[in-house]
Design an enzyme around this catalytic site. Structure first.
Site, short mmCIF file in Angstrom:
data_model
loop_
_atom_site.label_atom_id
_atom_site.label_comp_id
_atom_site.label_asym_id
_atom_site.label_seq_id
_atom_site.Cartn_x
_atom_site.Cartn_y
_atom_site.Cartn_z
N LEU A 185 33.00 42.32 34.54
CA LEU A 185 33.60 41.70 33.20
C LEU A 185 34.44 40.52 33.65
O LEU A 185 35.17 40.19 34.77
CB LEU A 185 34.48 43.02 33.04
CG LEU A 185 33.99 44.48 32.38
CD1 LEU A 185 35.15 45.31 32.25
CD2 LEU A 185 33.06 44.40 31.29
N ASP A 186 34.55 39.77 32.34
CA ASP A 186 35.32 38.59 32.43
C ASP A 186 36.77 38.90 33.05
O ASP A 186 37.20 39.91 32.49
CB ASP A 186 35.36 37.89 31.03
CG ASP A 186 33.93 37.22 30.64
OD1 ASP A 186 33.00 37.02 31.51
OD2 ASP A 186 33.75 36.70 29.92
N LEU A 187 37.40 37.74 33.55
CA LEU A 187 38.66 38.08 34.00
C LEU A 187 39.59 38.46 32.81
O LEU A 187 40.63 39.56 32.88
CB LEU A 187 39.24 36.80 34.22
CG LEU A 187 40.80 36.36 34.50
CD1 LEU A 187 41.27 37.13 35.61
CD2 LEU A 187 41.21 34.92 34.23
#
Length: 218
Positions: free
Chosen positions: A62-64
């Site tokens: 997942l993105d930051l």
């Protein structure tokens, strides 16, 4: 100037499910899924998970700035088996986002090819010539009566980097809190309003149908 990485405090892993084959955790926003480049970017979801489950390995990311359900494998054999499920699109993923403005349609598809915008990394861009096919299905859940925002359920059929963020921005409805593709910098205390709410797949060992849900914290 690159933003300073400031992960949230480690208050313990939020384990949604764990057995001898796999682990499902709820990743907080602001925490890298895997280590980044540099000594200052080693604190991540994977390293925190490995403190409890030493055999934990990455399956997807997942993105930051995105929170929500993340699947980890226990050992190389399970990493291979679970990665195969993702490649064969046998994992059903759903997200909830809050976006700017009111979506006109109740449901639909966004089919726009994406590729890395290398001079402006980590941004991605739409490119009809050399971009990879990227498909997102959406369903409008709620509209602000004042017209300021909408809540939408998202199904990424493909899994390109920043796919949901770029696709919604292309519709003219960027996700609230998106510094890369949104309308401006974040207000104090603001976050990207994107959360991975649901994971569905068959257990690679038992064949049992699994469904995990974590509601959006916004």
């Amino acid at each position: 100037m690159a933003a300073v990485y400031a992960p949230p405090p480690d208050r313990g892993l939020t384990v949604v499910f764990a057995d001898d084959a796999l682990i499902v955790v709820d990743k907080p926003a602001g925490l890298l899924s895997v280590p980044g480049r540099g000594a200052d970017k080693q604190d991540c979801l994977l390293s925190r998970a490995q403190a409890t489950f030493p055999d934990a390995l990455t399956v997807h990311r997942l993105d930051l700035s995105t929170s929500g359900l993340l699947l980890l494998a226990r050992g190389l054999a399970m990493q291979s088996a679970l990665s195969r499920l993702f490649r064969e699109r046998r994992v059903d993923k759903r997200y909830v986002a809050e976006v700017e403005g009111c979506l006109a349609d109740e449901a639909g598809e966004i089919d726009l090819p994406l590729i890395g915008d290398w001079p402006n990394r980590p941004r991605q861009k739409i490119d009809f010539a050399i971009g990879k096919r990227s498909l997102t299905r959406f369903r409008t859940l709620w509209r602000d009566p004042a017209g300021r925002s909408s809540r939408v359920e998202l199904e990424p059929v493909t899994g390109r980097t920043h796919q949901l963020r770029v696709h919604l921005a292309a519709l003219g409805h960027p996700i609230i809190g998106d510094e890369l593709y949104g309308s401006g910098s974040l207000a104090s205390g603001e976050r990207l309003r994107l959360h991975a709410t649901d994971l569905r797949f068959d257990h690679p060992l038992t064949g049992q149908s699994l469904h995990f849900h974590r509601p959006a914290p916004f």
